[in-house]
Design a protein around this motif. Structure first.
Motif, PDB file in Angstrom:
ATOM      1  N   ALA A 220      10.403  26.260 -32.037  1.00  0.00           N
ATOM      2  CA  ALA A 220      11.189  26.035 -30.823  1.00  0.00           C
ATOM      3  C   ALA A 220      10.547  24.962 -29.972  1.00  0.00           C
ATOM      4  CB  ALA A 220      11.313  27.337 -30.034  1.00  0.00           C
ATOM      5  N   ALA A 221       9.217  25.022 -29.899  1.00  0.00           N
ATOM      6  CA  ALA A 221       8.508  24.038 -29.089  1.00  0.00           C
ATOM      7  C   ALA A 221       8.694  22.635 -29.648  1.00  0.00           C
ATOM      8  CB  ALA A 221       7.023  24.403 -29.025  1.00  0.00           C
ATOM      9  N   VAL A 222       8.604  22.536 -30.953  1.00  0.00           N
ATOM     10  CA  VAL A 222       8.761  21.220 -31.581  1.00  0.00           C
ATOM     11  C   VAL A 222      10.166  20.675 -31.351  1.00  0.00           C
ATOM     12  CG1 VAL A 222       8.792  19.969 -33.752  1.00  0.00           C
ATOM     13  CG2 VAL A 222       7.023  21.669 -33.339  1.00  0.00           C
ATOM     14  N   ILE A 223      11.136  21.560 -31.529  1.00  0.00           N
ATOM     15  CA  ILE A 223      12.522  21.116 -31.338  1.00  0.00           C
ATOM     16  C   ILE A 223      12.759  20.696 -29.908  1.00  0.00           C
ATOM     17  CG2 ILE A 223      14.923  21.847 -31.399  1.00  0.00           C
ATOM     18  CD1 ILE A 223      14.305  23.465 -33.830  1.00  0.00           C
ATOM     19  N   ARG A 224      12.229  21.462 -28.990  1.00  0.00           N
ATOM     20  CA  ARG A 224      12.408  21.078 -27.591  1.00  0.00           C
ATOM     21  C   ARG A 224      11.776  19.743 -27.301  1.00  0.00           C
ATOM     22  NH1 ARG A 224      15.160  24.733 -25.296  1.00  0.00           N
ATOM     23  NH2 ARG A 224      14.917  26.885 -25.949  1.00  0.00           N
ATOM     24  N   SER A 225      10.652  19.478 -27.933  1.00  0.00           N
ATOM     25  CA  SER A 225      10.015  18.192 -27.647  1.00  0.00           C
ATOM     26  C   SER A 225      10.835  17.056 -28.237  1.00  0.00           C
ATOM     27  CB  SER A 225       8.592  18.164 -28.215  1.00  0.00           C
ATOM     28  OG  SER A 225       8.651  18.137 -29.630  1.00  0.00           O
ATOM     29  N   LEU A 226      11.580  17.345 -29.302  1.00  0.00           N
ATOM     30  CA  LEU A 226      12.475  16.331 -29.876  1.00  0.00           C
ATOM     31  C   LEU A 226      13.645  16.058 -28.942  1.00  0.00           C
ATOM     32  CD1 LEU A 226      13.001  17.286 -33.618  1.00  0.00           C
ATOM     33  CD2 LEU A 226      12.148  15.118 -32.775  1.00  0.00           C
TER      34      LEU A 226
ATOM     35  N   ASP B  16      18.454  16.145 -38.362  1.00  0.00           N
ATOM     36  CA  ASP B  16      17.738  16.212 -39.642  1.00  0.00           C
ATOM     37  C   ASP B  16      16.281  16.596 -39.419  1.00  0.00           C
ATOM     38  OD1 ASP B  16      19.446  13.494 -41.435  1.00  0.00           O
ATOM     39  OD2 ASP B  16      19.967  15.605 -41.070  1.00  0.00           O
ATOM     40  N   ALA B  17      15.661  15.961 -38.420  1.00  0.00           N
ATOM     41  CA  ALA B  17      14.263  16.253 -38.137  1.00  0.00           C
ATOM     42  C   ALA B  17      14.093  17.702 -37.705  1.00  0.00           C
ATOM     43  CB  ALA B  17      13.740  15.317 -37.047  1.00  0.00           C
ATOM     44  N   ALA B  18      15.000  18.171 -36.865  1.00  0.00           N
ATOM     45  CA  ALA B  18      14.902  19.549 -36.383  1.00  0.00           C
ATOM     46  C   ALA B  18      15.088  20.539 -37.524  1.00  0.00           C
ATOM     47  CB  ALA B  18      15.929  19.797 -35.275  1.00  0.00           C
ATOM     48  N   GLU B  19      16.041  20.243 -38.408  1.00  0.00           N
ATOM     49  CA  GLU B  19      16.255  21.153 -39.533  1.00  0.00           C
ATOM     50  C   GLU B  19      15.070  21.157 -40.475  1.00  0.00           C
ATOM     51  OE1 GLU B  19      20.014  19.972 -41.145  1.00  0.00           O
ATOM     52  OE2 GLU B  19      21.141  21.288 -39.795  1.00  0.00           O
TER      53      GLU B  19
END
Lengths: 92, 180
Positions: free
Chosen positions: A84-90, B172-175
């Motif tokens: 979740a943290a990584v996605i939020r940073s994206l 794509d990156a998130a997945e």
């Protein structure tokens, strides 16, 4: 005696041939399918316009689909997890 | 004419800004509300790239403002948000069927050669296709000039490609991250 019938259009000015050719040519380059065909093919204006409409609709569907996927993704991830943290940073 | 990397960068920044703003709609709601918020912020980001210089982007801004006025103001801040949201778009192009039918009847009285018929038919088809285009380009119904319509279409397509390009990379990156 030349019989040039000049038609008065009731609403918008018609596209002049030169302008049309120019713009249609530019559209051709943007459309994936048409630009794959041989350059020498004469593609009619109406065909290009139709392909353009289809392409735009396709792009709309893609945006919709991507928004969907992203939404599902955020749903599947546990709030406190590392993912979740990584996605939020994206995203933010 | 292609999405440039600076366009993509700017889109991403604006989209991220928008997502941050609609965060309440993302964190605390159901999947469909979240999707709407994600899509709306993507559209606002795409429209803001043009800084109000194109008809389609102005139409999209106005439409988005009806869904989330605050979001639009924030993302556009500094680009005359107020004017863009409230400015009246010009008159709608309405095809008066009766007038078209009458003018067709009048021109049919003169005798036509086969090639004239074909040319007339081709023109009709082109007209139909441009109407179709008007229906998919934001603000198309306000573009009375066909040349303007095509120019706007070109710009709109490049912007859409930018939007799709960036969104696809992110998703794509998130997945990929999830699958790790």
């Amino acid at each position: 005696m030349s019989n040039r019938r000049s038609r008065q259009s009731s609403n918008a000015p018609r596209i002049s041939d030169d302008q049309m050719i120019d713009l249609v040519g530019k559209l051709r380059h943007l459309l994936p399918e048409i630009s794959e065909r041989r350059r020498s093919d004469k593609v009619s204006a109406s065909k290009v316009l139709q392909e353009t409409c289809n392409y735009i609709r396709k792009l709309h569907r893609e945006v919709d689909n991507l928004s969907d996927r992203l939404s599902q993704l955020l749903d599947s991830v546990d709030e406190d997890s590392h993912e979740a943290a990584v996605i939020r940073s994206l995203l933010m | 004419m292609q999405p440039t990397s600076s366009m993509k960068e700017e889109f991403l920044k604006k989209w991220q800004m928008g997502l941050e703003i609609v965060r309440p709609s993302i964190d605390n709601t159901n999947v469909s509300e979240r999707k709407k918020a994600i899509k709306l912020s993507a559209d606002v980001a795409m429209a803001s790239l043009r800084k109000g210089t194109t008809c389609w982007s102005r139409a999209l801004i106005q439409k988005s403002a009806t869904e989330d006025n605050f979001l639009v103001r924030q993302v556009l801040s500094g680009i005359k948000a107020e004017t863009l949201i409230n400015k009246k778009l010009t008159k709608k192009v309405v095809c008066h069927r009766k007038i078209v039918r009458r003018s067709k009847k009048i021109s049919r009285r003169k005798s036509r050669s086969a090639s004239e018929e074909a040319a007339a038919k081709a023109k009709r088809i082109v007209k139909k296709r441009t109407q179709g285009l008007r229906s998919v380009v934001p603000g198309g119904e306000f573009m009375s000039n066909d040349v303007l319509l095509l120019q706007e279409t070109l710009d709109y397509i490049v912007s859409l490609q930018t939007q799709v390009n960036v969104m696809r990379s992110i998703v794509d990156a998130a997945e990929a991250e999830i699958e790790r």
